[in-house]
Write a protein that holds these residues in place. Sequence first.
Motif, PDB file in Angstrom:
ATOM      1  N   ALA A  53      48.705  44.285  75.606  1.00 59.57           N
ATOM      2  CA  ALA A  53      47.826  43.433  76.375  1.00 59.57           C
ATOM      3  C   ALA A  53      46.446  43.498  75.714  1.00 59.57           C
ATOM      4  CB  ALA A  53      47.931  44.043  77.691  1.00 59.57           C
ATOM      5  N   LYS A  54      46.291  44.751  75.189  1.00 54.08           N
ATOM      6  CA  LYS A  54      44.723  44.728  74.620  1.00 54.08           C
ATOM      7  C   LYS A  54      44.418  43.847  73.494  1.00 54.08           C
ATOM      8  CE  LYS A  54      43.337  48.856  73.919  1.00 54.08           C
ATOM      9  NZ  LYS A  54      43.581  50.407  73.597  1.00 54.08           N
ATOM     10  N   ALA A  55      45.749  43.637  72.564  1.00 57.36           N
ATOM     11  CA  ALA A  55      45.678  42.675  71.448  1.00 57.36           C
ATOM     12  C   ALA A  55      45.532  41.359  71.857  1.00 57.36           C
ATOM     13  CB  ALA A  55      46.838  43.063  70.768  1.00 57.36           C
ATOM     14  N   ALA A  56      46.305  40.905  72.857  1.00 60.30           N
ATOM     15  CA  ALA A  56      46.509  39.490  73.249  1.00 60.30           C
ATOM     16  C   ALA A  56      45.110  39.199  73.831  1.00 60.30           C
ATOM     17  CB  ALA A  56      47.484  39.218  74.370  1.00 60.30           C
ATOM     18  N   LEU A  57      44.301  40.090  74.568  1.00 68.95           N
ATOM     19  CA  LEU A  57      43.228  39.825  75.255  1.00 68.95           C
ATOM     20  C   LEU A  57      42.118  39.630  74.126  1.00 68.95           C
ATOM     21  CD1 LEU A  57      43.817  41.649  78.618  1.00 68.95           C
ATOM     22  CD2 LEU A  57      43.910  39.269  78.259  1.00 68.95           C
ATOM     23  N   ALA A  58      42.169  40.451  73.503  1.00 72.75           N
ATOM     24  CA  ALA A  58      41.229  40.506  72.050  1.00 72.75           C
ATOM     25  C   ALA A  58      41.127  39.385  71.445  1.00 72.75           C
ATOM     26  CB  ALA A  58      41.576  41.718  71.299  1.00 72.75           C
ATOM     27  N   ARG A  59      42.442  38.950  71.217  1.00 69.51           N
ATOM     28  CA  ARG A  59      42.648  37.651  70.529  1.00 69.51           C
ATOM     29  C   ARG A  59      42.007  36.521  71.209  1.00 69.51           C
ATOM     30  NH1 ARG A  59      46.338  36.500  66.504  1.00 69.51           N
ATOM     31  NH2 ARG A  59      46.665  34.218  66.018  1.00 69.51           N
ATOM     32  N   GLN A  60      42.061  36.637  72.604  1.00 68.50           N
ATOM     33  CA  GLN A  60      41.541  35.440  73.439  1.00 68.50           C
ATOM     34  C   GLN A  60      39.965  35.422  73.334  1.00 68.50           C
ATOM     35  OE1 GLN A  60      43.224  33.283  75.583  1.00 68.50           O
ATOM     36  NE2 GLN A  60      41.467  32.738  76.983  1.00 68.50           N
TER      37      GLN A  60
ATOM     38  N   PRO B 225      55.575  51.874  78.233  1.00 69.45           N
ATOM     39  CA  PRO B 225      54.223  51.442  78.994  1.00 69.45           C
ATOM     40  C   PRO B 225      52.832  51.318  78.074  1.00 69.45           C
ATOM     41  CG  PRO B 225      55.220  53.136  80.114  1.00 69.45           C
ATOM     42  CD  PRO B 225      55.958  53.125  79.109  1.00 69.45           C
ATOM     43  N   ALA B 226      53.027  52.269  76.711  1.00 73.23           N
ATOM     44  CA  ALA B 226      52.070  52.363  75.765  1.00 73.23           C
ATOM     45  C   ALA B 226      52.022  51.157  75.053  1.00 73.23           C
ATOM     46  CB  ALA B 226      52.116  53.627  74.925  1.00 73.23           C
ATOM     47  N   ILE B 227      53.218  50.558  74.617  1.00 72.77           N
ATOM     48  CA  ILE B 227      53.403  49.344  73.778  1.00 72.77           C
ATOM     49  C   ILE B 227      52.926  48.171  74.690  1.00 72.77           C
ATOM     50  CG2 ILE B 227      55.228  47.786  73.190  1.00 72.77           C
ATOM     51  CD1 ILE B 227      56.793  50.069  71.980  1.00 72.77           C
TER      52      ILE B 227
ATOM     53  N   SER C 232      55.297  36.474  66.185  1.00 67.73           N
ATOM     54  CA  SER C 232      53.805  36.792  66.432  1.00 67.73           C
ATOM     55  C   SER C 232      53.320  38.138  65.506  1.00 67.73           C
ATOM     56  CB  SER C 232      53.731  37.286  67.869  1.00 67.73           C
ATOM     57  OG  SER C 232      52.593  38.103  68.252  1.00 67.73           O
ATOM     58  N   ALA C 233      52.261  37.925  64.829  1.00 61.65           N
ATOM     59  CA  ALA C 233      51.530  38.767  64.106  1.00 61.65           C
ATOM     60  C   ALA C 233      50.947  39.816  64.970  1.00 61.65           C
ATOM     61  CB  ALA C 233      50.654  38.373  63.069  1.00 61.65           C
ATOM     62  N   SER C 234      50.648  39.411  66.252  1.00 61.21           N
ATOM     63  CA  SER C 234      49.938  40.407  66.951  1.00 61.21           C
ATOM     64  C   SER C 234      50.984  41.482  67.493  1.00 61.21           C
ATOM     65  CB  SER C 234      49.221  39.867  68.240  1.00 61.21           C
ATOM     66  OG  SER C 234      48.034  38.955  67.617  1.00 61.21           O
ATOM     67  N   ALA C 235      52.107  40.831  68.037  1.00 62.29           N
ATOM     68  CA  ALA C 235      53.254  41.733  68.370  1.00 62.29           C
ATOM     69  C   ALA C 235      53.789  42.909  67.341  1.00 62.29           C
ATOM     70  CB  ALA C 235      54.190  40.874  68.949  1.00 62.29           C
ATOM     71  N   LEU C 236      54.001  42.134  66.183  1.00 55.63           N
ATOM     72  CA  LEU C 236      54.488  43.070  65.076  1.00 55.63           C
ATOM     73  C   LEU C 236      53.783  44.004  64.625  1.00 55.63           C
ATOM     74  CD1 LEU C 236      55.596  40.126  62.737  1.00 55.63           C
ATOM     75  CD2 LEU C 236      57.035  41.851  63.483  1.00 55.63           C
ATOM     76  N   ALA C 237      52.183  43.993  64.747  1.00 52.92           N
ATOM     77  CA  ALA C 237      51.280  44.934  64.501  1.00 52.92           C
ATOM     78  C   ALA C 237      51.158  45.995  65.832  1.00 52.92           C
ATOM     79  CB  ALA C 237      49.823  44.084  64.550  1.00 52.92           C
ATOM     80  N   VAL C 238      51.575  45.518  66.735  1.00 50.18           N
ATOM     81  CA  VAL C 238      51.600  46.401  67.984  1.00 50.18           C
ATOM     82  C   VAL C 238      53.016  47.663  67.740  1.00 50.18           C
ATOM     83  CG1 VAL C 238      52.135  47.090  70.303  1.00 50.18           C
ATOM     84  CG2 VAL C 238      50.324  45.282  69.564  1.00 50.18           C
ATOM     85  N   VAL C 239      54.251  46.733  67.184  1.00 46.29           N
ATOM     86  CA  VAL C 239      55.362  47.676  67.022  1.00 46.29           C
ATOM     87  C   VAL C 239      55.093  48.451  65.973  1.00 46.29           C
ATOM     88  CG1 VAL C 239      57.820  47.454  66.524  1.00 46.29           C
ATOM     89  CG2 VAL C 239      56.731  45.874  68.193  1.00 46.29           C
ATOM     90  N   ASP C 240      54.476  47.949  64.753  1.00 50.90           N
ATOM     91  CA  ASP C 240      54.322  48.865  63.473  1.00 50.90           C
ATOM     92  C   ASP C 240      53.414  49.859  63.911  1.00 50.90           C
ATOM     93  OD1 ASP C 240      54.796  49.130  60.787  1.00 50.90           O
ATOM     94  OD2 ASP C 240      52.567  48.831  60.703  1.00 50.90           O
TER      95      ASP C 240
ATOM     96  N   ASP D 108      46.611  31.612  70.649  1.00 55.65           N
ATOM     97  CA  ASP D 108      47.720  32.308  71.149  1.00 55.65           C
ATOM     98  C   ASP D 108      48.754  32.509  69.998  1.00 55.65           C
ATOM     99  OD1 ASP D 108      49.593  33.905  72.356  1.00 55.65           O
ATOM    100  OD2 ASP D 108      50.304  32.316  73.498  1.00 55.65           O
ATOM    101  N   ASP D 109      49.283  33.566  69.492  1.00 55.09           N
ATOM    102  CA  ASP D 109      50.284  33.653  68.421  1.00 55.09           C
ATOM    103  C   ASP D 109      51.816  33.843  69.176  1.00 55.09           C
ATOM    104  OD1 ASP D 109      50.302  36.131  68.735  1.00 55.09           O
ATOM    105  OD2 ASP D 109      49.896  36.806  66.676  1.00 55.09           O
ATOM    106  N   GLY D 110      51.628  33.645  70.447  1.00 57.60           N
ATOM    107  CA  GLY D 110      52.899  33.980  70.959  1.00 57.60           C
ATOM    108  C   GLY D 110      52.966  35.274  71.979  1.00 57.60           C
ATOM    109  N   LEU D 111      52.094  36.308  71.717  1.00 55.89           N
ATOM    110  CA  LEU D 111      52.191  37.403  72.318  1.00 55.89           C
ATOM    111  C   LEU D 111      51.628  37.199  73.678  1.00 55.89           C
ATOM    112  CD1 LEU D 111      52.577  40.468  72.700  1.00 55.89           C
ATOM    113  CD2 LEU D 111      50.369  40.664  71.519  1.00 55.89           C
ATOM    114  N   LEU D 112      50.527  36.588  73.892  1.00 54.93           N
ATOM    115  CA  LEU D 112      49.993  36.288  75.309  1.00 54.93           C
ATOM    116  C   LEU D 112      50.922  35.458  76.107  1.00 54.93           C
ATOM    117  CD1 LEU D 112      47.626  36.327  77.038  1.00 54.93           C
ATOM    118  CD2 LEU D 112      46.650  34.576  76.316  1.00 54.93           C
TER     119      LEU D 112
END
Length: 301
Positions: free
Chosen positions: A154-161, A147-149, A214-222, A167-171
């Motif tokens: 979601a926060k990262a994808a919406l912030a990018r919006q 859930p936290a990931i 997706s750089a956004s998704a990679l950053a979330v995982v890292d 969109d880099d693929g995460l959204l």
Amino acid sequence: MKVLVGADIGGTKLAIRVAAPDGAVRVDVEVPSTGWEAAPVKEAARWLLDRVGPVLPEGDEIAALGVGAQGCDTQEHCARLTAAFEALTVPAAVVNDAALLIPAAGLDSGIGVIAGTGSIAVGADAEGTVLFVGGWGWVLGDEGSAPAIVREAAKAALARQDEGREDDGLLSELLAHYGAADAPELARAVNDSPTPATWGPAAPAVFRAAAAGSASALAVVDDAAAHLIALVSRLRTRGAVGQTVVAAGSVVLGQPLLADRLRDRLAAAQLDLTLRLLDVPPVAGAVALARVRYGAEGAAA
């Protein structure tokens, strides 16, 4: 036959293993953990025994019970729950579910980290005092959990919006998972039912986006890996002993990218620890606890 019973109570399922004293497994089942609450302890003890009883082979008698319980987050709470089982004439040993990882791995010491429905890290100091960090729930933390990931993704994808960036693929992965047409609809989908059951299943979408670049998704995982290693670091600062971090949980075992990032972050932290992914069910650690309790019962007789 007198048998050893292990129970691993997690956020979504209860694993029960019944073993003969010689180690032969007689029952290995999983059932939903719906309705589990670690307190009040009398009700918690009865809840578990009500689910163990029906799976015991006819004629078997519990010689000792080992329990790893989500929500049993202090040594005092675990002691009270142990006493509740003993009051029902069931010799027992109770720990947090993350504390099952070390005995399940066949180790005497180390740090257990769970990243699944929730996240927590557990260790013990040289005197045997159990130490807990994290596990505060997905609203407040539980970084590295499913859930936290999804929350952070979601926060990262919406912030990018909001920033007007493409969109880099995460959204798009999140939109596809939730069947949403656009960012506002995604926000409604996750906000209208803010529960782990709504958020957690979307975690694979984040990892698919990361795998696609997706750089956004990679950053979330890292970032999730960094937070999990921070839990380990806090335990070491508080005196946790052992040379191995044993990791388990649906996310870290099911997503190699998170495990790889954990190794990288652990090496960077220079904590002189190695990462081991648990390759047996954690309930094996509960049976190991039951075996120790059974031995203590026999020694006291």
